[in-house]
Design a protein around this motif. Sequence first.
Motif, mmCIF file in Angstrom:
data_model
loop_
_atom_site.group_PDB
_atom_site.id
_atom_site.type_symbol
_atom_site.label_atom_id
_atom_site.label_comp_id
_atom_site.label_asym_id
_atom_site.label_seq_id
_atom_site.Cartn_x
_atom_site.Cartn_y
_atom_site.Cartn_z
ATOM 1 N N GLN A 192 0.804 -1.225 0.000
ATOM 2 C CA GLN A 192 0.000 0.000 0.000
ATOM 3 C C GLN A 192 0.836 1.275 0.000
ATOM 4 O OE1 GLN A 192 -2.664 -1.759 3.301
ATOM 5 N NE2 GLN A 192 -4.055 -0.480 2.136
ATOM 6 N N ASN A 219 -1.611 -11.091 8.217
ATOM 7 C CA ASN A 219 -2.648 -10.080 8.391
ATOM 8 C C ASN A 219 -3.970 -10.591 7.831
ATOM 9 O OD1 ASN A 219 -3.514 -7.164 8.874
ATOM 10 N ND2 ASN A 219 -4.112 -7.459 6.735
ATOM 11 N N GLU A 220 -4.978 -10.656 8.663
ATOM 12 C CA GLU A 220 -6.360 -10.903 8.245
ATOM 13 C C GLU A 220 -6.508 -12.057 7.253
ATOM 14 O OE1 GLU A 220 -8.250 -7.326 6.860
ATOM 15 O OE2 GLU A 220 -8.002 -6.300 8.778
ATOM 16 N N HIS A 250 1.218 -9.449 4.493
ATOM 17 C CA HIS A 250 0.033 -8.590 4.387
ATOM 18 C C HIS A 250 -0.458 -8.673 2.938
ATOM 19 C CE1 HIS A 250 -2.035 -5.001 6.490
ATOM 20 N NE2 HIS A 250 -2.705 -5.208 5.365
ATOM 21 N N GLU A 275 -5.397 1.948 -1.267
ATOM 22 C CA GLU A 275 -6.360 1.137 -0.515
ATOM 23 C C GLU A 275 -6.906 0.008 -1.408
ATOM 24 O OE1 GLU A 275 -7.179 0.610 2.591
ATOM 25 O OE2 GLU A 275 -8.753 -0.734 1.921
ATOM 26 N N TRP A 276 -6.023 -0.903 -1.772
ATOM 27 C CA TRP A 276 -6.389 -2.138 -2.481
ATOM 28 C C TRP A 276 -7.283 -1.833 -3.696
ATOM 29 C CZ3 TRP A 276 -2.700 -4.959 -0.746
ATOM 30 C CH2 TRP A 276 -2.329 -4.915 0.585
#
Length: 463
Positions: free
Chosen positions: A27, A172-173, A128, A416-417
Amino acid sequence: MELTPSADPFPAFPADFAWGTATAAYQIEGAWDEDGKGPSTWDTFVHQPGRVTRGQTGDVACDFYHRWESDLDLMAQLGVNAHRFSVAWSRVLPAGRGVPNEAGLAFYDRLVDGLLARGIAPYVTLHHWDLPQALEDEGGWTSRATAEAFAEYAALMGDRLGDRVTGWITLNEPFVLTSFGHSFGVHAPGRTMLLGVWAVVHHLLLAHGLGTRALRDAGVTGGVGITQNLSPVWALTDSPEDTAAAAKLDALYNRQWLDPILLGTQPVDPEATYPGSDFSVVRDGDAAIIATPIDFLGVNFYNPQQVKGAASDNPMGFELVPIDGVPRTGFDWPVVPSALTDLLVGLRDHYGAALPPMFITENGTSIPDVIDADGRVRDGFRIAYLDRHLRAIADAMAAGVDMRGYFCWTFTDNFEWAEGFDQRFGLVYVDPDTQARTPKDSFAWYRQVVTGEAAGRVPEVIP
Ligand code: FCB
């Protein structure tokens, strides 16, 4: 709907509380093909037509790879004592495993030393979401070999940075990587496997366990944990159908990613939940690897979820229902700070002694920020969002929950992706064309919080 900060004095947090910002390599770094870096799944994804809003890419992003020193100077002005960043796996291992790229390793060496020189403790996320494309080409997270490559990568980073990093976050997530990236294809790698993703779930959990062991074997001095996005799940009514639907999403979203690690059990029945998957991927001994003890749990919190029972032909068994009557972020996410208190207290009540100390490893809001004619970015909504969520954490701590730190998402506006630069989450405004940085009002507000100046009074909103 308006969102305002509380008029009550700001709570005091413990003196050793970690106060930070959080970022992710893809990012912010840019330099996507520089100095020997290999391509990642995100590099591939953003270059495919139609994947990201208005065809934006992270090729340059915030140019952090070149601007890291001045960005760290700005971070020092913010006054944080901790910072969470991620390593781009394919920058240090261009093919995902095998021969390391010294230039990539040297970059993270300098970054860690640069943080330490400014009194900022490094917290490193290993994965991530930007998987080396070479591993994706061999099956990515559907393949056990990727979990094994992750352990090799964790060992490499542990060897290199393990004497200086305060906290290690394996993944991450994994829920978002599984659902957005593999079920629905809206994130890299863009697979559309729908419910057939059991192998991805299992290999991500396995990678976490193998990576945790590899870091410890490398002798890292810092703690090891994982970051999960967690949400309380509300049933629309207390009907049996809605209650069952909430339990179903809670299992998929939260407990599937926690119980195997903290309790050594898997709350979902894979064959019923993930029809069409390869169920042969689980081997004897995997559950014990996944349940390797961790030192802390990282919690990313943005909003609660609400569901109702679904029609019988809906294979998910629940239907998401918007939460009305509350303020909404730029992403249209509902703002319910008390849900964070409920989440943290609920985790403590559910897992008891099995729950390690927790950090909030991400929390923040996007809003359509603008630079006013006088050069200021008046992001009062963000200040109110952070204020209300920090008070919610203080409430959980007052109820006895062991919280060790808070990392605001995020330092600078970034890529943001799938939304590109259209969703701004930063404390610092970034113009992606000029790369100019402009600290927002929230930067000055957060500085008062992280330095402890805010404790016992109402922090100034105007810088
Ligand atoms: C989280 C991601 C992070 C950022 C925030 C808004 O799910 O971990 O990279 O995109 O959402």
